[in-house]
Design an enzyme around this catalytic site. Sequence first.
Site, PDB file in Angstrom:
ATOM      1  N   ASN A 152       0.810  -1.230   0.000  1.00 23.30           N
ATOM      2  CA  ASN A 152       0.000   0.000   0.000  1.00 23.30           C
ATOM      3  C   ASN A 152       0.834   1.268   0.000  1.00 23.30           C
ATOM      4  OD1 ASN A 152       0.409  -1.351   2.646  1.00 23.30           O
ATOM      5  ND2 ASN A 152      -0.249   0.631   3.436  1.00 23.30           N
ATOM      6  N   GLN A 182      -5.058  -3.875  -1.841  1.00 26.75           N
ATOM      7  CA  GLN A 182      -4.628  -2.931  -2.887  1.00 26.75           C
ATOM      8  C   GLN A 182      -4.525  -3.587  -4.262  1.00 26.75           C
ATOM      9  OE1 GLN A 182      -4.433   0.285  -2.397  1.00 26.75           O
ATOM     10  NE2 GLN A 182      -4.240   0.493  -0.171  1.00 26.75           N
ATOM     11  N   SER A 202     -11.264  -5.026   0.924  1.00 19.80           N
ATOM     12  CA  SER A 202     -11.880  -3.842   1.518  1.00 19.80           C
ATOM     13  C   SER A 202     -12.742  -3.124   0.485  1.00 19.80           C
ATOM     14  CB  SER A 202     -10.773  -2.900   1.998  1.00 19.80           C
ATOM     15  OG  SER A 202     -11.335  -1.731   2.534  1.00 19.80           O
ATOM     16  N   GLY A 203     -13.891  -2.621   0.922  1.00 16.17           N
ATOM     17  CA  GLY A 203     -14.789  -1.932   0.000  1.00 16.17           C
ATOM     18  C   GLY A 203     -14.298  -0.549  -0.405  1.00 16.17           C
ATOM     19  N   HIS A 204     -13.802   0.199   0.578  1.00 18.02           N
ATOM     20  CA  HIS A 204     -13.561   1.620   0.280  1.00 18.02           C
ATOM     21  C   HIS A 204     -12.338   1.890  -0.586  1.00 18.02           C
ATOM     22  CE1 HIS A 204     -10.384   2.825   3.350  1.00 18.02           C
ATOM     23  NE2 HIS A 204     -10.749   1.660   3.845  1.00 18.02           N
ATOM     24  N   THR A 240     -26.272  -7.386  13.016  1.00 17.01           N
ATOM     25  CA  THR A 240     -27.060  -7.119  11.813  1.00 17.01           C
ATOM     26  C   THR A 240     -26.147  -6.590  10.714  1.00 17.01           C
ATOM     27  OG1 THR A 240     -28.919  -6.618  13.228  1.00 17.01           O
ATOM     28  CG2 THR A 240     -29.087  -5.881  10.937  1.00 17.01           C
ATOM     29  N   CYS A 326       2.643   6.683   8.443  1.00 19.57           N
ATOM     30  CA  CYS A 326       1.246   6.253   8.449  1.00 19.57           C
ATOM     31  C   CYS A 326       0.632   6.318   9.837  1.00 19.57           C
ATOM     32  CB  CYS A 326       1.066   4.887   7.824  1.00 19.57           C
ATOM     33  SG  CYS A 326       1.948   3.605   8.663  1.00 19.57           S
TER      34      CYS A 326
HETATM   35  N1  PLP Z   1      -4.378  -3.858   4.009  1.00 15.82           N
HETATM   36  C1  PLP Z   1      -3.892  -2.925   3.173  1.00 15.82           C
HETATM   37  C2  PLP Z   1      -2.813  -3.295   2.231  1.00 15.82           C
HETATM   38  C3  PLP Z   1      -4.395  -1.621   3.196  1.00 15.82           C
HETATM   39  O1  PLP Z   1      -3.895  -0.708   2.356  1.00 15.82           O
HETATM   40  C4  PLP Z   1      -5.425  -1.310   4.112  1.00 15.82           C
HETATM   41  C5  PLP Z   1      -5.929   0.081   4.218  1.00 15.82           C
HETATM   42  O2  PLP Z   1      -5.181   1.029   4.116  1.00 15.82           O
HETATM   43  C6  PLP Z   1      -5.926  -2.314   4.950  1.00 15.82           C
HETATM   44  C7  PLP Z   1      -5.379  -3.578   4.880  1.00 15.82           C
HETATM   45  C8  PLP Z   1      -7.038  -2.040   5.923  1.00 15.82           C
HETATM   46  O3  PLP Z   1      -8.225  -1.793   5.245  1.00 15.82           O
HETATM   47  P1  PLP Z   1      -9.523  -1.197   5.976  1.00 15.82           P
HETATM   48  O4  PLP Z   1      -9.373   0.279   5.961  1.00 15.82           O
HETATM   49  O5  PLP Z   1     -10.688  -1.679   5.171  1.00 15.82           O
HETATM   50  O6  PLP Z   1      -9.525  -1.763   7.354  1.00 15.82           O
END
Ligand code: PLP
Length: 379
Positions: A152, A182, A202-204, A240, A326
Amino acid sequence: MNEHYLDNAATTKPCEAAVAAMMRCFQENYGNPSSLHRIGLYAQQEMDHARKVLAAALGCDVREILFTSCATESTNMALRSTAAAYGRKRKKIITSAVEHASVKQTLRHLAENEGFEIIEIRPDETGTYRAGDFAAAADENTCMITMMMVNNETGHVLPVKEVFSAVKRRFPHIITHCDAVQAFMKYPVRPYQLCADLISLSGHKIHAAKGVGALYVKKGTKLRALLLGGKQENSLRAGTEGVPLIAGFGAAVEALAPTMESRFQYVKSLNAALREKLNQLPGVRILSPEDASPYVMSIIVPKIRSEILLHYLEQKGVYVSSGSACSKGAGSGVPEMFGAAREEADSVLRISFSSENTMDDVDAAAEGIAAGQMEIMHK
Ligand code: PLP
């Protein structure tokens, strides 16, 4: 002022399809999927559809998809379950040294509280990961191996398939988990091809909402619930379900899946254009190799602290992130492992694309960095 959002590895803007699906669930299909009446059924159907879409994207069975609240929950569940179910006698866990905090901290917890030995594999001096280094660390006492597919911070692509297949060939008992957060919807993520037992998503990061994730769980893999209560998600995740978010996740995957390759090529062209421009700036060093994911570019702008440049760029409407800081200033150490010198680590900037970006964003970033170099250095 035009806005140039180049922080897509942090989060993405929800796409129209995701927003429409979420609105539908907020306004019409707002029932509780556990309710036995029709309104509940509509909510259940929203979830069933999203599960089908995710399963199709991964090439797996719908029963192998578990919805969670985020990838952090998915990785926690994957690692802690595996430790509990398979780690009574086998106490060794192999991982890369460049994992996201959600994996790193969970492994640290397992080491400190449950007696696991964590073997962290580092890239070689050129910043390259060799599959053999992981496979060589595996043995009879290894309980699991967990590695990310795309880093990431820098976009480095790790040889997950090579490692997992080599490890499974020699030690079929070892459980394999991949953090594909990623990589998903950018690269093919196919559990069968990757030899992965567990995959976190991950959705977002893929234009759905924050607050939704998924865990692929290969049929037959033992899981333990983190949350106890109702029987949702096969009793593996009580509570839920966030139906609107899950429906939005499914809609985003459905919208993105057919264009994965063309979006990749488009983002690659943006990445190449930015590389060319940055290569002309004195001293700027691109940490991400050419074969990294084009969606993430980590750069070093020497002698300027990343936070300073980040806020300078913000004033120009360019939004990026400071690659190494980070967790509130504490560096992750990842840029150093991929070849940044210690004194460069505070000057790492992460520029991360989505297919929504344009050449305009590339120009604004390059011009902003060039202007920042001039202004900040000569202050
Ligand atoms: N793993 C990686 C490589 C990520 O980049 C991230 C988010 O930055 C996560 C896990 C965690 O994701 P979430 O924000 O959905 O918990």
